[in-house]
Motif scaffolding. Structure first.
Motif, PDB file in Angstrom:
ATOM      1  N   GLU A  90       0.814  -1.140   0.272  1.00 47.67           N
ATOM      2  CA  GLU A  90      -0.132   0.321   0.393  1.00 47.67           C
ATOM      3  C   GLU A  90       0.692   0.866   0.203  1.00 47.67           C
ATOM      4  O   GLU A  90       0.830   2.441  -0.608  1.00 47.67           O
ATOM      5  N   ALA A  91       1.403   1.360   0.508  1.00 42.41           N
ATOM      6  CA  ALA A  91       2.910   2.069   0.962  1.00 42.41           C
ATOM      7  C   ALA A  91       3.250   2.494  -0.679  1.00 42.41           C
ATOM      8  O   ALA A  91       3.616   3.927  -0.931  1.00 42.41           O
ATOM      9  N   VAL A  92       3.958   1.284  -1.242  1.00 46.67           N
ATOM     10  CA  VAL A  92       4.448   1.830  -2.823  1.00 46.67           C
ATOM     11  C   VAL A  92       3.436   2.636  -3.199  1.00 46.67           C
ATOM     12  O   VAL A  92       3.719   3.583  -4.372  1.00 46.67           O
ATOM     13  N   GLU A  93       2.308   1.971  -3.425  1.00 47.41           N
ATOM     14  CA  GLU A  93       0.895   2.309  -4.321  1.00 47.41           C
ATOM     15  C   GLU A  93       1.235   3.480  -4.257  1.00 47.41           C
ATOM     16  O   GLU A  93       0.993   4.697  -4.982  1.00 47.41           O
ATOM     17  N   ARG A  94       1.088   3.894  -2.051  1.00 51.27           N
ATOM     18  CA  ARG A  94       0.532   5.498  -2.016  1.00 51.27           C
ATOM     19  C   ARG A  94       1.602   6.474  -2.812  1.00 51.27           C
ATOM     20  O   ARG A  94       1.299   7.276  -3.393  1.00 51.27           O
ATOM     21  N   SER A  95       3.562   6.299  -2.093  1.00 47.97           N
ATOM     22  CA  SER A  95       3.892   6.638  -2.997  1.00 47.97           C
ATOM     23  C   SER A  95       3.773   6.945  -4.635  1.00 47.97           C
ATOM     24  O   SER A  95       4.352   8.433  -5.458  1.00 47.97           O
ATOM     25  N   ILE A  96       3.617   6.353  -5.527  1.00 51.94           N
ATOM     26  CA  ILE A  96       3.282   5.757  -6.521  1.00 51.94           C
ATOM     27  C   ILE A  96       2.149   7.259  -7.376  1.00 51.94           C
ATOM     28  O   ILE A  96       2.395   8.085  -8.230  1.00 51.94           O
ATOM     29  N   MET A  97       1.218   6.943  -7.021  1.00 47.37           N
ATOM     30  CA  MET A  97       0.145   7.480  -7.080  1.00 47.37           C
ATOM     31  C   MET A  97       0.043   9.187  -6.933  1.00 47.37           C
ATOM     32  O   MET A  97      -0.056  10.579  -7.353  1.00 47.37           O
ATOM     33  N   GLU A  98       0.734   9.064  -5.481  1.00 45.62           N
ATOM     34  CA  GLU A  98       1.175  11.024  -5.235  1.00 45.62           C
ATOM     35  C   GLU A  98       2.578  11.093  -5.873  1.00 45.62           C
ATOM     36  O   GLU A  98       3.225  13.430  -6.414  1.00 45.62           O
ATOM     37  N   GLY A  99       3.072  10.391  -6.898  1.00 45.85           N
ATOM     38  CA  GLY A  99       4.285  10.939  -7.358  1.00 45.85           C
ATOM     39  C   GLY A  99       3.236  11.061  -8.747  1.00 45.85           C
ATOM     40  O   GLY A  99       3.636  12.616  -9.039  1.00 45.85           O
ATOM     41  N   VAL A 100       2.598  10.998  -9.216  1.00 40.75           N
ATOM     42  CA  VAL A 100       1.545  11.748 -10.259  1.00 40.75           C
ATOM     43  C   VAL A 100       1.098  12.887  -9.907  1.00 40.75           C
ATOM     44  O   VAL A 100       0.885  13.644 -10.427  1.00 40.75           O
ATOM     45  N   LEU A 101       0.497  12.719  -8.848  1.00 40.10           N
ATOM     46  CA  LEU A 101      -0.361  14.220  -7.855  1.00 40.10           C
ATOM     47  C   LEU A 101       1.058  15.266  -8.225  1.00 40.10           C
ATOM     48  O   LEU A 101       0.371  16.042  -8.706  1.00 40.10           O
ATOM     49  N   LYS A 102       2.435  15.100  -7.764  1.00 39.97           N
ATOM     50  CA  LYS A 102       3.484  16.132  -7.762  1.00 39.97           C
ATOM     51  C   LYS A 102       3.408  16.157  -9.105  1.00 39.97           C
ATOM     52  O   LYS A 102       3.411  17.968  -9.099  1.00 39.97           O
ATOM     53  N   LEU A 103       3.541  15.934 -10.255  1.00 41.70           N
ATOM     54  CA  LEU A 103       3.716  16.382 -11.747  1.00 41.70           C
ATOM     55  C   LEU A 103       2.873  16.841 -12.151  1.00 41.70           C
ATOM     56  O   LEU A 103       2.868  17.926 -12.242  1.00 41.70           O
ATOM     57  N   LEU A 104       1.831  16.274 -11.534  1.00 39.43           N
ATOM     58  CA  LEU A 104       0.431  17.447 -12.414  1.00 39.43           C
ATOM     59  C   LEU A 104       0.198  18.571 -11.587  1.00 39.43           C
ATOM     60  O   LEU A 104       0.355  19.351 -11.914  1.00 39.43           O
ATOM     61  N   GLU A 105      -0.028  18.345 -10.566  1.00 37.49           N
ATOM     62  CA  GLU A 105       0.835  19.933  -9.372  1.00 37.49           C
ATOM     63  C   GLU A 105       1.559  20.690 -10.097  1.00 37.49           C
ATOM     64  O   GLU A 105       1.856  22.120 -10.351  1.00 37.49           O
ATOM     65  N   GLU A 106       2.933  20.269 -10.575  1.00 36.49           N
ATOM     66  CA  GLU A 106       3.745  21.124 -10.499  1.00 36.49           C
ATOM     67  C   GLU A 106       3.368  21.311 -12.552  1.00 36.49           C
ATOM     68  O   GLU A 106       4.058  22.247 -12.975  1.00 36.49           O
ATOM     69  N   GLY A 107       2.317  21.061 -12.718  1.00 33.65           N
ATOM     70  CA  GLY A 107       1.780  21.714 -14.659  1.00 33.65           C
ATOM     71  C   GLY A 107       2.857  20.370 -15.624  1.00 33.65           C
ATOM     72  O   GLY A 107       2.208  21.570 -16.832  1.00 33.65           O
ATOM     73  N   VAL A 108       3.272  19.264 -15.441  1.00 30.57           N
ATOM     74  CA  VAL A 108       3.218  18.656 -15.989  1.00 30.57           C
ATOM     75  C   VAL A 108       2.553  17.860 -17.011  1.00 30.57           C
ATOM     76  O   VAL A 108       1.001  17.405 -16.320  1.00 30.57           O
ATOM     77  N   PRO A 109       1.811  17.928 -18.177  1.00 28.76           N
ATOM     78  CA  PRO A 109       1.191  17.929 -19.187  1.00 28.76           C
ATOM     79  C   PRO A 109       1.182  16.348 -18.988  1.00 28.76           C
ATOM     80  O   PRO A 109       1.949  15.108 -19.221  1.00 28.76           O
ATOM     81  N   LEU A 110      -0.297  15.946 -19.044  1.00 28.76           N
ATOM     82  CA  LEU A 110      -0.395  14.393 -18.633  1.00 28.76           C
ATOM     83  C   LEU A 110       0.458  13.896 -20.275  1.00 28.76           C
ATOM     84  O   LEU A 110       0.974  12.542 -20.134  1.00 28.76           O
ATOM     85  N   ALA A 111       0.314  14.583 -21.219  1.00 27.24           N
ATOM     86  CA  ALA A 111       1.260  13.711 -22.437  1.00 27.24           C
ATOM     87  C   ALA A 111       2.406  13.628 -21.793  1.00 27.24           C
ATOM     88  O   ALA A 111       3.452  12.760 -22.768  1.00 27.24           O
ATOM     89  N   GLU A 112       3.249  13.891 -20.807  1.00 22.33           N
ATOM     90  CA  GLU A 112       4.733  14.380 -20.856  1.00 22.33           C
ATOM     91  C   GLU A 112       5.182  13.015 -19.559  1.00 22.33           C
ATOM     92  O   GLU A 112       6.006  13.293 -19.559  1.00 22.33           O
ATOM     93  N   LEU A 113       3.118  12.543 -19.106  1.00 17.61           N
ATOM     94  CA  LEU A 113       3.625  11.709 -17.875  1.00 17.61           C
ATOM     95  C   LEU A 113       3.778  10.739 -18.480  1.00 17.61           C
ATOM     96  O   LEU A 113       3.208   9.466 -18.322  1.00 17.61           O
ATOM     97  N   SER A 114       5.063  10.311 -18.625  1.00 16.20           N
ATOM     98  CA  SER A 114       5.765   8.808 -19.230  1.00 16.20           C
ATOM     99  C   SER A 114       5.717   7.965 -17.826  1.00 16.20           C
ATOM    100  O   SER A 114       5.766   8.727 -16.152  1.00 16.20           O
ATOM    101  N   ILE A 115       5.481   6.754 -17.561  1.00 19.03           N
ATOM    102  CA  ILE A 115       5.641   5.772 -16.221  1.00 19.03           C
ATOM    103  C   ILE A 115       7.122   6.285 -16.061  1.00 19.03           C
ATOM    104  O   ILE A 115       7.891   5.879 -15.172  1.00 19.03           O
ATOM    105  N   GLU A 116       8.347   5.579 -16.731  1.00 11.25           N
ATOM    106  CA  GLU A 116       9.528   6.263 -16.606  1.00 11.25           C
ATOM    107  C   GLU A 116       9.552   7.346 -16.422  1.00 11.25           C
ATOM    108  O   GLU A 116       9.930   7.178 -14.966  1.00 11.25           O
ATOM    109  N   ARG A 117       8.762   8.978 -15.656  1.00  9.49           N
ATOM    110  CA  ARG A 117       8.863  10.136 -15.271  1.00  9.49           C
ATOM    111  C   ARG A 117       8.730   9.628 -13.351  1.00  9.49           C
ATOM    112  O   ARG A 117       9.088  10.168 -12.952  1.00  9.49           O
ATOM    113  N   ILE A 118       7.012   9.048 -13.803  1.00  8.70           N
ATOM    114  CA  ILE A 118       6.374   8.585 -12.599  1.00  8.70           C
ATOM    115  C   ILE A 118       7.018   7.677 -11.803  1.00  8.70           C
ATOM    116  O   ILE A 118       7.357   7.989 -10.100  1.00  8.70           O
TER     117      ILE A 118
END
Lengths: 209, 209
Positions: free
Chosen positions: A21-49
């Motif tokens: 669960e902790a790993v899942e949460r940190s991954i999902m929080e990583g996505v949120l962080k990138l989105l909050e930084e304004g990274v467009p969805l198209a540039e959100l690669s699995i690698e970057r996440i």
């Protein structure tokens, strides 16, 4: 080296255990962080996440089939949780569901997260479809089941199609929450809307006065 | 799709004269033609529209302030016209307006014009805003006026905000017409929805039975 990889799984698919669960949460929080930084969805690669969350790509792919599925889970986690239904009457169940919709609307009004996330989601047909299939449609099926049961036990009239009834009940709040970002969503609105519309949806014999 | 039954605006000098109407129609049909050919909105320059319609750019700029205003008029002309309101009761007026919304929904279901046009429009915030200010908001003001008058003459209860009432009445059809492209929009739906919701929106003393 990923965090999960350094802690070999002990059993089963690994979901639900605290470590996983902790790993899942940190991954999902990583996505949120990138989105909050304004990274467009198209540039959100699995690698970057993976890099942001400090895990390996394989750790993500073990849990989600791809970016779409992960993103839908992120949105679902950011939305108000599905309410416990009181089950005392169709009225009370509907109020609980409408209240969730009202709160979701309020969240998208804050100039931050959910608003951007949903806007981004709409710009990607693939993710929008996944969100619909995994979040919107199950909610709708649950609503239909409540209405059908209420028709069966005499709480609702039976001469209006369940799907039409569903839109008559939830449509007004949906429009205010999703399509009209300037509309008020005051406390008590769920109750007011449900009570008024139910007047016309109850069997004639049980209407007010 | 043709604009044969379109209703040009009457609000400017020279508007409404046959010659001017013919020019306006050929310009608007030029826009439709380009859209039907799949030209994206972003590539729809005034120059290209002028060439397609066989007029000079100045002819377009004399009638519209720019691409946005022209595009909004094209959409408005392609939509079902605003209905004549019977004025016999709030119920009849609402049914007429809901029926327009139902027909508009049916038009966007055909795999052709309005669907693409509206999708394109949504992708341009500037045009979407212009469409809202010039088409959606005036409709909404008209709906509010009908409801307020009905509150004043005792046809509707007065303890629900007019704006909330408006969404309770039109929201269900709007959701089906705009947000749920797979939902049925059968003949008679406008009447069914209006009659059911009005049961809860009338003053208690005048409800059925």
């Amino acid at each position: 080296m990923s965090l999960a990889d350094s802690h070999p799984r002990q059993d089963g698919p690994g979901r639900g255990r605290p470590r996983s669960e902790a790993v899942e949460r940190s991954i999902m929080e990583g996505v949120l962080k990138l989105l909050e930084e304004g990274v467009p969805l198209a540039e959100l690669s699995i690698e970057r996440i993976a890099r942001t969350a400090g895990v390996g790509k394989a750790t993500i792919y073990r849990r989600w089939s791809g970016k779409e599925a992960l993103f839908v889970d992120v949105v679902r986690a950011a939305e108000p949780p599905d309410p416990e239904l009181p089950g005392t009457s169709v009225r009370d169940d509907l109020v609980a569901l409408m209240e969730q919709l009202r709160r979701r609307g309020l969240m998208t009004r804050s100039p931050v997260l959910l608003h951007n996330v949903i806007a981004q989601m709409k710009s990607s047909p693939k993710i929008w479809d996944a969100y619909h299939a995994n979040v919107v449609e199950p909610r709708r099926r649950k609503q239909h089941a409540i209405l059908r049961r209420a028709q069966e036990n005499g709480e609702l009239r039976t001469d209006i199609d369940v799907d039409v009834m569903n839109d008559m009940i939830f449509g007004p709040m949906l429009v205010r929450a999703v399509m009209r970002p300037d509309a008020d969503l005051p406390e008590g609105l769920a109750e007011q809307m449900v009570d008024a519309v139910l007047e016309g949806l109850r069997p004639v014999s049980s209407r007010t006065p």
